[in-house]
Write an enzyme that holds these catalytic residues in place. Sequence first.
Site, PDB file in Angstrom:
ATOM      1  CE  LYS A   1      -1.543   3.274   2.491  1.00 44.62           C
ATOM      2  NZ  LYS A   1      -1.756   4.338   1.548  1.00 44.62           N
TER       3      LYS A   1
ATOM      4  CB  CYS B   1      13.028   9.554   8.271  1.00 46.22           C
ATOM      5  SG  CYS B   1      13.810   8.438   7.109  1.00 46.22           S
TER       6      CYS B   1
ATOM      7  N   GLY C   1      -4.765   5.262   4.013  1.00 47.30           N
ATOM      8  CA  GLY C   1      -4.182   4.573   5.160  1.00 47.30           C
ATOM      9  C   GLY C   1      -5.232   4.015   6.101  1.00 47.30           C
TER      10      GLY C   1
ATOM     11  CD  GLU D   1      12.935   4.681   8.230  1.00 50.55           C
ATOM     12  OE1 GLU D   1      12.956   5.570   9.122  1.00 50.55           O
ATOM     13  OE2 GLU D   1      12.810   4.938   7.038  1.00 50.55           O
TER      14      GLU D   1
ATOM     15  CD  GLU E   1      10.025  13.132  11.035  1.00 49.99           C
ATOM     16  OE1 GLU E   1       8.920  12.607  11.224  1.00 49.99           O
ATOM     17  OE2 GLU E   1      10.985  12.516  10.529  1.00 49.99           O
TER      18      GLU E   1
ATOM     19  N   GLY F   1      -4.749   3.337  -2.088  1.00 46.48           N
ATOM     20  CA  GLY F   1      -5.882   3.548  -1.188  1.00 46.48           C
ATOM     21  C   GLY F   1      -5.452   4.297   0.047  1.00 46.48           C
TER      22      GLY F   1
ATOM     23  CB  VAL G   1      -5.683   0.210   1.581  1.00 50.59           C
ATOM     24  CG1 VAL G   1      -4.735  -0.886   1.143  1.00 50.59           C
ATOM     25  CG2 VAL G   1      -6.755   0.440   0.517  1.00 50.59           C
ATOM     26  N   GLY G   2      -4.658   0.547   4.540  1.00 54.40           N
ATOM     27  CA  GLY G   2      -3.636   0.319   5.571  1.00 54.40           C
ATOM     28  C   GLY G   2      -4.218  -0.354   6.803  1.00 54.40           C
TER      29      GLY G   2
END
Length: 471
Positions: free
Chosen positions: A169, A278, A202, A244, A378, A200, A205-206
């Site tokens: 995904k 990141c 998150g 990650e 972040e 799709g 589908v996630g």
Amino acid sequence: MKQINKIYINGEFVTPNGTETFDLINPTNNEKTGEVVLGNEVDTRMAIAAAKKAFTAFSKTTKEERISLLQKLHKAVSKREDELVSVMVNEYGGTLQFCRMSVQNAISAFTTTITTLESYDFEKTVGHSKIRFESLGVVGIITPWNASNSFICNKLATAIAAGCTAVIKPSEMSAAQTQLLTECFHEAGLPAGIFNIVNGLGNVVGAEITQHPDIAKISFTGSTLTGKAIAKGAVDTMKRVTLELGGKSPNIILEDADLEKAIPMAVFGAYMNNGQACIAPTRLLVPQNRLNEVNELAKKAAEQVKVGNPNEADTLVGPMVSTKQFERVQSYIRLGQEEGATLLAGGEGKPEGLESGNFVKATIFTNVRNDMRIAQEEIFGPVLSIIPYNNEEEAVAIANDTTYGLAAYISSSDKEHAERIAAQIDAGRICINGFSHDPYAPFGGFKQSGIGREYGVFGLEAYLEPKTILA
Ligand code: NDP
């Protein structure tokens, strides 16, 4: 206008069951370039079923058979390298320099994985036991927009090396990049069901991938917030997770560093991938007694940074991926000033002449305290915080005073000195005097930067389940 209206299940491009659409917007001018039709839970379940069916035979393949598939993927993706770069620049807004490197990383993921696989032994003896390293099962691969194809290639290559099948995904914001990559994968002619790709949302589908009992493992790259939600959801079916996540990486300039070299490098490094990285070194820790000199060099470096059209070869910072990301970065630039940091370069608003895209000025704050939110959170944009320290002990304490621990950077004219400091830093990857990458060394975070490691043998074993046989 680009219409992306297929997803990829069981070796075929198919029309999704989902009908919702998502607009594709060019971040350089905010014009609509196309639409992607989003898959839904039904599509996700079909993809998982295809991957599950394929796993039975695929998990029994030999190392040689898997190497041959990885070679085919490598060939198919390499063939369209230039197109992959161009689609990434135009859809995502990454600079030409960055996108070229990112696509090369995507392509080399197959060859480095082949090298790892060639020397990997799936059976070992430990004590007086035989250990078999078995394929985990169907893997859910969930990726973000900031280096989409490179994340997909690395995770899929590792899954294949391990004999796992996959449901991928990607971010819907990367739909054009995904479409081209899927065409490459299709061209490679792998047996049906080994990989399936569902565009799709998150939370649709996630979320289905996260809760579905037939997914054995999730490999995720993205924000810490989403990583936590996935980990919580995954535990119900005891899925393995590799996460990650975010970072707020310190870049420690030691007293003995060559500032003329280290400071411009630190500034350009903080702006890597338009600041949407990141591993970006976003906290620059410098000796208090050299602060004036550092400020001068940093300001000069920021003024040299060309923000603009990502298609121009000398552009160092392109637009933010979306207006949402632009607004988020702007809000942090406001916050930095409210918190009392000194604005050294850049600031709020768009650079002159770039009003129609999501462009952010190359920004630096100095006199930042590590407890300020701009030093703790972040930002994911071209914003650097300079934080002075009084002695090395304090530098190490500041570096480690973060919930993150993905990467760290140290500059020194004495390698052993830098290594002594590196030993005290809580981060998964520490680069000395530069920004190097090793595709065989473990990559991943300490603390809330993630769980597990990718790349090389460490990455491969995260897709395997050890089975001990005692006779
Ligand atoms: P997210 O972490 O939300 O998105 C990453 C991927 O996870 C996307 O494919 C996303 O889908 C998916 N996802 C979102 N919610 C869920 C869920 N509940 N279950 C399963 N999958 C999910 O990152 P964003 O794009 O929203 O970016 C927000 C911030 O995250 C950035 O500003 C940055 O700070 C950080 N970030 C960090 C990255 C890194 O490399 N460490 C990469 C990207 C972002 P969808 O796109 O549909 O939401």
